[in-house]
Design an enzyme around this catalytic site. Structure first.
Site, PDB file in Angstrom:
ATOM      1  N   ARG A   1      15.847 -13.865  34.944  1.00 39.19           N
ATOM      2  CA  ARG A   1      14.518 -13.244  34.967  1.00 39.19           C
ATOM      3  C   ARG A   1      13.526 -14.263  34.423  1.00 39.19           C
ATOM      4  O   ARG A   1      13.935 -15.248  33.793  1.00 39.19           O
ATOM      5  CB  ARG A   1      14.494 -11.977  34.122  1.00 39.19           C
TER       6      ARG A   1
ATOM      7  N   TYR B  84     -24.304 -15.947  32.220  1.00 42.49           N
ATOM      8  CA  TYR B  84     -23.382 -16.472  31.204  1.00 42.49           C
ATOM      9  C   TYR B  84     -23.021 -15.381  30.207  1.00 42.49           C
ATOM     10  O   TYR B  84     -23.691 -14.342  30.124  1.00 42.49           O
ATOM     11  CB  TYR B  84     -24.038 -17.650  30.452  1.00 42.49           C
TER      12      TYR B  84
ATOM     13  N   SER C 184     -31.429 -11.540  27.457  1.00 42.62           N
ATOM     14  CA  SER C 184     -30.097 -11.672  26.870  1.00 42.62           C
ATOM     15  C   SER C 184     -29.743 -10.322  26.267  1.00 42.62           C
ATOM     16  O   SER C 184     -30.508  -9.785  25.453  1.00 42.62           O
ATOM     17  CB  SER C 184     -30.102 -12.754  25.793  1.00 42.62           C
TER      18      SER C 184
ATOM     19  N   MET D 135      16.926  -0.743  26.720  1.00 47.47           N
ATOM     20  CA  MET D 135      17.686   0.274  27.440  1.00 47.47           C
ATOM     21  C   MET D 135      19.170   0.030  27.209  1.00 47.47           C
ATOM     22  O   MET D 135      19.576  -0.932  26.587  1.00 47.47           O
ATOM     23  CB  MET D 135      17.345   0.182  28.918  1.00 47.47           C
TER      24      MET D 135
ATOM     25  N   GLY E 283     -28.366  -7.944  23.866  1.00 46.79           N
ATOM     26  CA  GLY E 283     -27.852  -7.865  22.490  1.00 46.79           C
ATOM     27  C   GLY E 283     -27.055  -6.581  22.401  1.00 46.79           C
ATOM     28  O   GLY E 283     -27.564  -5.524  22.002  1.00 46.79           O
TER      29      GLY E 283
ATOM     30  N   HIS F 100      17.404 -10.813  19.708  1.00 49.24           N
ATOM     31  CA  HIS F 100      16.423  -9.760  19.961  1.00 49.24           C
ATOM     32  C   HIS F 100      15.135 -10.036  19.197  1.00 49.24           C
ATOM     33  O   HIS F 100      14.020  -9.946  19.726  1.00 49.24           O
ATOM     34  CB  HIS F 100      17.031  -8.417  19.536  1.00 49.24           C
TER      35      HIS F 100
ATOM     36  N   LYS G 168      16.034  -6.707  37.291  1.00 52.33           N
ATOM     37  CA  LYS G 168      17.371  -7.291  37.185  1.00 52.33           C
ATOM     38  C   LYS G 168      18.144  -7.119  38.491  1.00 52.33           C
ATOM     39  O   LYS G 168      18.734  -8.071  39.007  1.00 52.33           O
ATOM     40  CB  LYS G 168      18.111  -6.598  36.033  1.00 52.33           C
TER      41      LYS G 168
ATOM     42  N   ASN H 123     -24.759  -5.562  20.537  1.00 55.53           N
ATOM     43  CA  ASN H 123     -24.478  -4.914  19.247  1.00 55.53           C
ATOM     44  C   ASN H 123     -25.523  -3.822  19.029  1.00 55.53           C
ATOM     45  O   ASN H 123     -25.189  -2.663  18.783  1.00 55.53           O
ATOM     46  CB  ASN H 123     -24.567  -5.915  18.087  1.00 55.53           C
TER      47      ASN H 123
ATOM     48  N   ARG I  28      24.375  -1.265  33.579  1.00 56.10           N
ATOM     49  CA  ARG I  28      23.209  -1.701  32.793  1.00 56.10           C
ATOM     50  C   ARG I  28      21.942  -1.170  33.414  1.00 56.10           C
ATOM     51  O   ARG I  28      21.835  -1.028  34.621  1.00 56.10           O
ATOM     52  CB  ARG I  28      23.076  -3.234  32.821  1.00 56.10           C
TER      53      ARG I  28
ATOM     54  N   GLY J 124      16.492  -5.384  25.681  1.00 49.15           N
ATOM     55  CA  GLY J 124      17.231  -4.617  24.690  1.00 49.15           C
ATOM     56  C   GLY J 124      16.766  -3.183  24.537  1.00 49.15           C
ATOM     57  O   GLY J 124      17.275  -2.444  23.699  1.00 49.15           O
TER      58      GLY J 124
ATOM     59  N   CYS K 255     -25.222 -11.757  24.447  1.00 48.81           N
ATOM     60  CA  CYS K 255     -24.934 -12.500  23.215  1.00 48.81           C
ATOM     61  C   CYS K 255     -24.425 -11.600  22.095  1.00 48.81           C
ATOM     62  O   CYS K 255     -24.252 -12.044  20.972  1.00 48.81           O
ATOM     63  CB  CYS K 255     -26.146 -13.298  22.753  1.00 48.81           C
TER      64      CYS K 255
ATOM     65  N   ARG L  65     -33.469 -17.564  18.723  1.00 46.86           N
ATOM     66  CA  ARG L  65     -34.074 -16.241  18.556  1.00 46.86           C
ATOM     67  C   ARG L  65     -34.980 -16.250  17.328  1.00 46.86           C
ATOM     68  O   ARG L  65     -34.588 -16.725  16.263  1.00 46.86           O
ATOM     69  CB  ARG L  65     -32.999 -15.184  18.386  1.00 46.86           C
TER      70      ARG L  65
HETATM   71  C1  PEP Z   1     -27.077  -7.868  19.173  1.00 46.36           C
HETATM   72  O1  PEP Z   1     -27.718  -6.910  18.767  1.00 46.36           O
HETATM   73  O2  PEP Z   1     -26.157  -7.781  20.004  1.00 46.36           O
HETATM   74  C2  PEP Z   1     -27.367  -9.200  18.653  1.00 46.36           C
HETATM   75  C3  PEP Z   1     -26.775 -10.273  19.135  1.00 46.36           C
HETATM   76  O3  PEP Z   1     -28.214  -9.260  17.592  1.00 46.36           O
HETATM   77  P1  PEP Z   1     -27.776  -9.022  16.087  1.00 46.36           P
HETATM   78  O4  PEP Z   1     -26.290  -8.816  16.083  1.00 46.36           O
HETATM   79  O5  PEP Z   1     -28.212 -10.219  15.343  1.00 46.36           O
HETATM   80  O6  PEP Z   1     -28.539  -7.803  15.753  1.00 46.36           O
HETATM   81 MG    MG Z   2     -29.565  -7.330  17.674  1.00 44.66          MG
END
Ligand code: PEP
Ligand code: MG
Length: 930
Positions: A369, A904, A816, A136, A818, A488, A56, A820, A125, A134, A884, A652
């Site tokens: 602002r 990617y 790729s 302060m 995975g 506000h 400000k 997870n 202010r 708002g 993925c 897959r």
């Molecule tokens: C993973 O393990 O990241 C994956 C994409 O395979 P899934 O979730 O099907 O086990």
């Molecule tokens: Mg998996």
């Protein structure tokens, strides 16, 4: 919300030769017209000037420099605030500089602070580097006492006006500086209104305000055990101190935590000549945005009030007039305002949020602002500003945060369901999106219900105050009965992407009975459900279903197109069915990074065939089942190839353990026990026959399930292991892929199949499975007389695979990640159990900062990925590598994937737009850091 903590260190005072910090030559105070000097002090860097003077203060200085009419004033720096908070006292020389600055503004205005001829009144202010609306504290009308009040009455000939100012000073000073509860003051005003038989403050007379002023002094004395300070300089000193302290107040800390603002920035204090919008009907006060903050339309919008003081507008206590009506009320001032708004927008190259006051027909800008806006408005303004030549494409892309695109794609109330939904009220549509939740009438209840009980809550208040922010953050949406577009509630809701409807005047909230009424017959009690349409400003009774919108917005499409030009990393999608692939493509995906083929096996017509295949007693029986599955899979892949014409499609092969396709062990045992009991009660032969035959089937299933049973199925016979043990299954899948690909290619479709083998931990597994499958691929291509450009590759989702990626890349043509499974196996925890169990507590106790299944664990899992990329590409320089797992749609993870050179990221179709933007941000970040 920003992903990184917003912070900028302020240059510290010099350290003397004795090691002690010397403040003797530190400049703590800058007049608004000394902004050049402040900028020079921090190396002519505007961002650092903002850190020093606060947003400000810096803007007030900047506006002064631009020739915009700004009431004279000065800024006490954030350095001074930090020094104060550190030492619990003003730093050496600061107060003297403040006094000298007061003398300078006396010269500029021809008024005298504490003087009885032509008194100068000032406001005090806060103003931190990043706007915290708002959050302060502010004190207005500093410089008044009994004697000066009388002088002012003499000068203005308006006793009512002066005593209204005076009571405001005592009220704000009392509550902000001394911590007197504001309600104590409000009660006095309310009872005075009753006594005078009026309904609004504007109807109170001079004598009323005089009485109120006297009562306020008594309240002040009762609560603080001291008299209201009559010395203007004492008022100024205490107010400055209070602003410094408010930096560490609860609401400021809450806000900073939520907005990701660093806690060590400090706030500046702005002392400024008061100008009055409540000096008669030729005066007014207002707030305005240079463009529409909800839609981004290039139309200024705002609220103003004739004969009022600034806080009246933002507090939402009086019903404001829309800005365009100023044109009729004060046409010249309106034109001047538009010219200034345009000038400021061009100067800051951003939409501005301005506060203005008109004092006796003279326009003053009190503040400008960058305006808070909805995600929709952010996108539209960024795109429009590129087209207006104000900013370039890179800046436009940088301005829009991936989280805003996420919000853009937030659910809306289902238009079909809306036809039968009960609309109960309408108000201002200040923050778009749908919110469905239980009504909670105060912030603490809202927060408690949401956090402790996991309920979805809509916070309903007459109006919101900074103290309500924690409740607003915990709520799905916000509903208020008062307030305008710049209230506000509206500002905070927009900033945090909470749908909100405000100014619902027909809404009456009865806090004592914890209910609200709308009109004669609608009563909603606390805990009952309502639904908000923040996009249209409508309130519905009950829970209206929501739908996720399509991205058809032309501005978003354009912005994402620019993001595509900037980003280096590809964005693919995880899609199993042609319709998902189609959507992914519409959202801008450049390929399919994961098609989980087993998902199709779960469809009701297919499951019995899959079970038949699993239950087969010999190869012939198994092949019979596979023969039936083949055309179905071929059809699945055919649809995918056609949808993704010209783009890669990674398919897959089957991944989960086979028992997942059979009824559960417990279910079978229970059913068998039931059947055996029922058997004793059947009388007819046909009933008994039927039961016995079901028992035989179930018994066979049970034996197979027992045979397939493993202690840790997720670490058992799944992925590539299945393919090795039952090659007929994966061979059928590969045949289906290539038959579909050949047919598509014959039909003129440009196909790029990539066959992905899951869960590999050893190159030998891949060698065995891939060799078998490549033979099938070749066989099909020969049969069909077609050559397909294809790849075989593997998922990297076991640490051993990452560690031996150089060997694996000798066989695999692509990787790729995975993530997870890679996260599960690296941490050695099961996602299903951990996320619902101890991970919550781990995050609460800060053992883990983030859920590693949501945002990639860079130091652990990320290290394995980086190693795998390097090892893999050492063997095969052109190795294609992507991700993925669910992390593929997370902006922080995308930045990491960009850094380690993945080709990617692949994520759910809905996250593709977010990923495109996040990928562009990653590339821009590189540019900024190099
Ligand atoms: C993973 O393990 O990241 C994956 C994409 O395979 P899934 O979730 O099907 O086990
Ligand atoms: Mg998996």
């Amino acid at each position: 919300m920003s992903e990184q903590v917003l912070s900028t260190p302020v240059k510290s005072p010099k350290t003397g030769s004795n090691g002690k910090v010397s403040h003797a030559d530190t400049k703590w105070v800058y007049l608004f017209n000394e902004v050049d000097e402040a900028e020079a002090h921090v190396g002519n860097n505007w961002d650092d000037a903002r850190a020093l003077l606060g947003g400000k203060g810096a803007n007030l200085g900047d506006m002064t420099r631009l020739g915009v009419p700004v009431p004279p004033g000065f800024t006490v720096t954030t350095e001074a605030c930090n020094a104060y908070l550190k030492n619990d006292g003003f730093p050496e020389g600061m107060w003297e500089q403040e006094l000298a600055a007061v003398r300078e503004i006396e010269k500029l205005t021809g008024k005298k602070f504490g003087g009885t001829d032509n008194p100068l009144l000032v406001s005090c202010r806060s103003g931190a580097k990043f706007s915290m609306p708002g959050m302060m504290d502010t004190v207005l009308n500093i410089g008044l006492n009994d004697e000066i009040a009388e002088t002012m009455v003499h000068l203005t000939n308006d006793r009512r006006f002066v005593f209204d100012l005076y009571r405001r000073l005592i009220q704000m000073f009392g509550s902000v500086v001394m911590g007197v509860p504001d309600e104590a003051f409000e009660v006095v005003i309310t009872s005075r209104r009753k006594l005078a038989g009026v309904t609004s403050d504007s109807e109170l007379k001079a004598a009323d305000w005089e009485v109120i002023t006297r009562r306020f002094k008594e309240i002040y004395r009762t609560f603080t055990r001291s008299d209201f300070p009559t010395d203007p300089f004492e008022q100024l000193r205490l107010a400055t101190e209070a602003v410094f302290k408010s930096w560490n107040g609860r609401r400021a800390i809450d806000y900073r935590n939520a907005a990701g603002i660093a806690h060590d920035l400090g706030t500046a204090v702005n002392i400024q000549t008061m100008v009055y919008g409540n000096i008669g009907d030729n005066s007014a006060t207002g707030v305005a945005m240079s463009r529409d903050a909800a839609t981004g339309e290039d139309v200024p919008e705002g609220d103003f009030l004739v004969n009022a003081q600034g806080e009246d507008v933002v507090a939402g206590i009086r019903q404001t007039q829309p800005l365009e009506e100023l044109k009729a009320v004060m046409p010249t001032v309106y034109d001047e305002f538009l010219t200034i708004a345009d000038k400021l927008e061009k100067h800051y190259r951003n939409m501005q949020d301005m506060e203005f006051t008109i004092e006796n027909g003279k326009l003053w800008l009190l503040q400008t602002r960058d305006g808070k806006r909805t995600a929709q408005a952010e996108v539209k303004i960024a795109v429009d500003m590129v087209e207006e030549g104000l900013i370039n494409k890179e800046e436009a892309v940088w301005r829009v945060k991936p989280a805003q695109v996420d919000f853009f794609l937030h659910p809306q109330l289902d238009s079909v369901a809306l036809k039968s939904a009960r609309k109960i009220a309408a108000g201002l549509n200040v923050s778009p999106g749908a919110a469905v939740g239980m009504v909670a009438f105060d912030a603490d209840t809202a927060e408690r219900w949401a956090k402790e009980d996991g309920r979805k809550v809509i916070m309903v208040r007459p109006e919101t105050k900074p103290d309500d922010v924690h409740g607003m953050l915990a709520s799905q949406g916000i509903l208020t009965s008062r307030g305008g577009r710049t209230s506000h509630a509206a500002l905070v809701a927009r900033q945090f992407g909470k749908p909100a409807v405000v100014g619902v005047t027909e809404l009456e909230i009865d806090l004592d009975n914890r209910s609200m009424t709308i009109g004669e017959d609608i009563i909603v009690r606390e805990g009952e459900w309502i639904s908000l349409d923040g996009t249209r400003g409508v309130v519905y009774l009950g829970q209206v279903p929501t739908v996720v919108p399509d991205i058809k917005n032309p501005y978003l499409i354009k912005l994402l197109g620019w993001a595509d030009e900037i980003r280096k990393i590809g964005v693919w999608a995880n899609a199993d069915y042609p319709r998902d692939a189609q959507r992914a493509r519409e959202y801008g995906a450049q390929g399919i990074g994961l098609c989980r083929t087993e998902h199709m096996f779960f469809e009701s017509v297919r499951l019995p065939i899959v079970q038949q295949m699993i239950m087969a007693k010999n190869v012939t029986e198994r092949n019979e089942a596979l023969e039936k599955l083949l055309p179905m899979q071929r059809g699945d892949f055919d649809g995918l190839f056609r949808a993704m014409d010209g783009q890669p499609v990674i398919i897959r092969l089957i991944d989960p353990p086979l028992h997942e396709f059979l009824p559960s062990y417990e279910e079978l045992v229970q059913r068998l026990a039931d059947l055996k009991v029922q058997l004793q009660h059947f009388h007819t032969l046909s009933e008994i026959d039927e039961a016995l035959s079901e028992i035989r089937v179930k018994q066979a299933y049970l034996e197979r399930v027992e045979g397939l049973r493993e202690q840790n199925p997720m670490l058992g016979t799944r992925g590539v292991r299945l393919g090795i043990l039952i090659p007929e299954l994966t061979k059928m899948q590969v045949r289906a892929i290539f038959e579909a690909a050949c047919q598509c290619q014959k039909d003129g479709i440009d196909v790029h199949p990539e066959v992905m083998i899951p869960l590999t931990f050893h190159v030998n597994e891949l060698q065995v499975q891939q060799t078998t499958l490549e033979a099938v691929a070749k066989e099909v291509m020969e049969e069909q007389g077609v050559q397909i450009a294809y790849k075989f590759g593997t998922m990297i989702e076991i640490p051993r695979a990452a560690l031996t990626a150089d060997e694996i890349a000798g066989v695999a043509q692509f990787f790729s990640f995975g993530t997870n499974d890679l996260t599960q196996t690296t941490f050695g925890i099961s996602r299903d159990d951990a996320e619902a169990g101890f991970l919550v507590e781990y995050q609460q106790r800060n053992i883990l900062e983030e859920n590693p299944f949501g945002t990639l664990d860079v130091p652990g899992v990320g290290k394995l990925m980086k190693m795998a990329v390097e090892l893999g590409r050492a063997t095969r320089p052109d190795l294609e590598v992507g991700i993925c797992g669910e992390h593929g749609g997370d902006p922080k993870t995308i930045a990491f994937c960009h850094q380690i050179g993945l080709n990617y990221v692949s994520c759910s179709p809905f996250r593709v737009p977010i990923a495109r933007l996040a990928a562009a941000h990653a590339a821009l970040n590189d540019k900024k850091n190099n």
